[in-house]
Motif scaffolding. Sequence first.
Motif, PDB file in Angstrom:
ATOM      1  N   TRP A  16       0.951  -1.059   0.059  1.00  0.00           N
ATOM      2  CA  TRP A  16      -0.069   0.062  -0.038  1.00  0.00           C
ATOM      3  C   TRP A  16       1.164   1.278   0.025  1.00  0.00           C
ATOM      4  CZ3 TRP A  16      -0.574   3.698   4.101  1.00  0.00           C
ATOM      5  CH2 TRP A  16      -1.602   4.575   4.165  1.00  0.00           C
ATOM      6  N   VAL A  17       1.838   1.384   0.733  1.00  0.00           N
ATOM      7  CA  VAL A  17       2.837   2.539   0.745  1.00  0.00           C
ATOM      8  C   VAL A  17       3.433   2.488  -0.516  1.00  0.00           C
ATOM      9  CG1 VAL A  17       5.133   3.300   1.971  1.00  0.00           C
ATOM     10  CG2 VAL A  17       3.321   2.370   3.416  1.00  0.00           C
ATOM     11  N   THR A  18       4.180   1.497  -1.170  1.00  0.00           N
ATOM     12  CA  THR A  18       4.917   1.719  -2.441  1.00  0.00           C
ATOM     13  C   THR A  18       4.133   1.660  -3.623  1.00  0.00           C
ATOM     14  OG1 THR A  18       5.174  -0.772  -2.479  1.00  0.00           O
ATOM     15  CG2 THR A  18       6.881   0.579  -1.213  1.00  0.00           C
ATOM     16  N   GLY A  19       2.803   1.215  -3.359  1.00  0.00           N
ATOM     17  CA  GLY A  19       2.003   1.070  -4.705  1.00  0.00           C
ATOM     18  C   GLY A  19       2.775   0.017  -5.600  1.00  0.00           C
ATOM     19  N   GLU A  31       9.188  12.936  -0.530  1.00  0.00           N
ATOM     20  CA  GLU A  31       8.490  12.706   0.844  1.00  0.00           C
ATOM     21  C   GLU A  31       8.065  13.491   1.593  1.00  0.00           C
ATOM     22  OE1 GLU A  31      11.946  10.349   2.340  1.00  0.00           O
ATOM     23  OE2 GLU A  31      11.476   8.618   1.450  1.00  0.00           O
ATOM     24  N   SER A  32       7.311  13.508   2.693  1.00  0.00           N
ATOM     25  CA  SER A  32       6.786  14.272   3.551  1.00  0.00           C
ATOM     26  C   SER A  32       6.751  13.782   4.804  1.00  0.00           C
ATOM     27  CB  SER A  32       5.289  14.644   2.842  1.00  0.00           C
ATOM     28  OG  SER A  32       4.430  13.653   3.039  1.00  0.00           O
ATOM     29  N   THR A  33       6.349  14.884   5.728  1.00  0.00           N
ATOM     30  CA  THR A  33       6.638  14.653   7.301  1.00  0.00           C
ATOM     31  C   THR A  33       5.616  15.425   7.976  1.00  0.00           C
ATOM     32  OG1 THR A  33       8.959  14.050   7.182  1.00  0.00           O
ATOM     33  CG2 THR A  33       7.905  14.715   9.177  1.00  0.00           C
ATOM     34  N   VAL A  34       4.541  14.917   8.823  1.00  0.00           N
ATOM     35  CA  VAL A  34       3.837  15.761   9.581  1.00  0.00           C
ATOM     36  C   VAL A  34       4.335  15.789  10.902  1.00  0.00           C
ATOM     37  CG1 VAL A  34       1.510  15.419  10.701  1.00  0.00           C
ATOM     38  CG2 VAL A  34       1.759  14.761   8.354  1.00  0.00           C
ATOM     39  N   LEU A  35       4.011  17.184  11.504  1.00  0.00           N
ATOM     40  CA  LEU A  35       4.294  17.484  12.856  1.00  0.00           C
ATOM     41  C   LEU A  35       3.120  17.350  13.896  1.00  0.00           C
ATOM     42  CD1 LEU A  35       6.722  20.283  12.332  1.00  0.00           C
ATOM     43  CD2 LEU A  35       7.340  17.996  12.732  1.00  0.00           C
ATOM     44  N   VAL A  36       3.387  16.664  15.082  1.00  0.00           N
ATOM     45  CA  VAL A  36       2.167  16.779  15.952  1.00  0.00           C
ATOM     46  C   VAL A  36       2.771  17.477  17.229  1.00  0.00           C
ATOM     47  CG1 VAL A  36       0.493  15.437  17.223  1.00  0.00           C
ATOM     48  CG2 VAL A  36       1.208  14.648  14.996  1.00  0.00           C
ATOM     49  N   LEU A  37       1.972  18.505  17.611  1.00  0.00           N
ATOM     50  CA  LEU A  37       2.507  19.287  18.735  1.00  0.00           C
ATOM     51  C   LEU A  37       1.511  18.974  20.041  1.00  0.00           C
ATOM     52  CD1 LEU A  37       4.370  21.602  19.455  1.00  0.00           C
ATOM     53  CD2 LEU A  37       2.947  23.128  18.996  1.00  0.00           C
ATOM     54  N   LEU A  38       2.175  18.713  21.003  1.00  0.00           N
ATOM     55  CA  LEU A  38       1.435  18.127  22.145  1.00  0.00           C
ATOM     56  C   LEU A  38       1.655  19.088  23.352  1.00  0.00           C
ATOM     57  CD1 LEU A  38       2.633  15.084  20.985  1.00  0.00           C
ATOM     58  CD2 LEU A  38       0.630  14.257  22.163  1.00  0.00           C
ATOM     59  N   ARG A  39       0.516  19.573  24.068  1.00  0.00           N
ATOM     60  CA  ARG A  39       0.658  20.167  25.232  1.00  0.00           C
ATOM     61  C   ARG A  39       0.980  19.186  26.143  1.00  0.00           C
ATOM     62  NH1 ARG A  39      -4.200  23.534  25.787  1.00  0.00           N
ATOM     63  NH2 ARG A  39      -5.116  21.591  26.758  1.00  0.00           N
ATOM     64  N   ARG A  67       3.259   7.506   0.540  1.00  0.00           N
ATOM     65  CA  ARG A  67       4.678   6.904   0.083  1.00  0.00           C
ATOM     66  C   ARG A  67       5.782   7.301   1.160  1.00  0.00           C
ATOM     67  NH1 ARG A  67       2.230   9.358  -4.267  1.00  0.00           N
ATOM     68  NH2 ARG A  67       3.404  11.088  -4.168  1.00  0.00           N
ATOM     69  N   SER A  68       5.733   7.913   2.239  1.00  0.00           N
ATOM     70  CA  SER A  68       6.558   8.265   3.000  1.00  0.00           C
ATOM     71  C   SER A  68       6.276   7.634   4.404  1.00  0.00           C
ATOM     72  CB  SER A  68       6.621   9.647   3.549  1.00  0.00           C
ATOM     73  OG  SER A  68       6.752  10.689   2.366  1.00  0.00           O
ATOM     74  N   TRP A  69       5.504   6.348   4.212  1.00  0.00           N
ATOM     75  CA  TRP A  69       5.224   5.550   5.495  1.00  0.00           C
ATOM     76  C   TRP A  69       4.395   6.445   6.419  1.00  0.00           C
ATOM     77  CZ3 TRP A  69       6.192   0.265   4.926  1.00  0.00           C
ATOM     78  CH2 TRP A  69       6.923  -0.129   3.925  1.00  0.00           C
ATOM     79  N   THR A  70       3.445   7.459   6.198  1.00  0.00           N
ATOM     80  CA  THR A  70       2.906   8.458   6.852  1.00  0.00           C
ATOM     81  C   THR A  70       3.765   8.885   8.161  1.00  0.00           C
ATOM     82  OG1 THR A  70       1.991   6.626   8.356  1.00  0.00           O
ATOM     83  CG2 THR A  70       0.552   7.249   6.624  1.00  0.00           C
ATOM     84  N   PRO A 102       1.161  18.393   5.755  1.00  0.00           N
ATOM     85  CA  PRO A 102       2.525  17.784   5.711  1.00  0.00           C
ATOM     86  C   PRO A 102       3.605  18.745   5.086  1.00  0.00           C
ATOM     87  CG  PRO A 102       1.148  16.781   4.257  1.00  0.00           C
ATOM     88  CD  PRO A 102       0.181  17.712   5.196  1.00  0.00           C
ATOM     89  N   TYR A 103       4.863  18.657   5.353  1.00  0.00           N
ATOM     90  CA  TYR A 103       5.839  19.292   5.052  1.00  0.00           C
ATOM     91  C   TYR A 103       6.880  18.561   4.035  1.00  0.00           C
ATOM     92  CZ  TYR A 103       4.581  22.555   8.563  1.00  0.00           C
ATOM     93  OH  TYR A 103       4.154  23.594   9.446  1.00  0.00           O
ATOM     94  N   PRO A 104       7.497  18.926   2.931  1.00  0.00           N
ATOM     95  CA  PRO A 104       8.496  18.169   2.189  1.00  0.00           C
ATOM     96  C   PRO A 104       9.539  17.662   3.407  1.00  0.00           C
ATOM     97  CG  PRO A 104       7.808  19.960   0.848  1.00  0.00           C
ATOM     98  CD  PRO A 104       7.280  20.278   2.283  1.00  0.00           C
TER      99      PRO A 104
END
Length: 212
Positions: A16-19, A31-39, A67-70, A102-104
């Motif tokens: 699923w990730v690679t298709g 590729e992309s990255t998500v940031l999660v900020l937690l108080r 494709r970036s494995w979330t 998401p950010y590159p």
Amino acid sequence: MTRALLTGLLAERAEWVTGRPDAEPDRDAVESTVLVLLRSPDVAGLVRGACAFAASLDEQEAGAWRRSWTRTRFLFGDPANLPERNRPRFVAPGGSTAWLGPYPSGRLPGLSRLLKPVTGDLPAERDVPGTGAPYLLRVAVAGLTLADYLVHVHHTLAEAVLLGRLPPYARVRVRHEPTIASVRQPVHARVLPGPGPGADADPYPYTWLTAA
């Protein structure tokens, strides 16, 4: 639980990730990255936000993140203190948790270098309210750090939404178990090699999402 079932789930996610059926990554893909900020660690906020954030992505954003494995980074900080230029994509009810990107990959905002990685104790189990049929998310917590716990739970929920297997605002009960055993076919699961030694360690289920 059989090794064949776990191996199959691990291979299914890789495809699923690679298709690609051979699970070979596209080396030219952005590729992309998500940031999660937690108080503070908050299971209800994490569940609701992971699902809503994944559902908010357009096709191009969702594809790059898949494709970036979330890929996701978790950082401690108060979402209320974010500067205007780093406005979050989604803030969980109560304001405890925020999603950015998401950010590159390689072009993360400067705040990612200033905030601290998450540490501490695991949060408590929760029944997260929502709509429609309920779901049960079992998490194998033996030996887990808080950072690993957040990663496993977030991957499972976000990917289940991207796959169309979990409604974004479903009711979810989060249950902690030392290890996961005696299970039926999941809606989605997080299965990785290990935690035994060596590259050939048996696949291990860290999470298991089913209809309740």
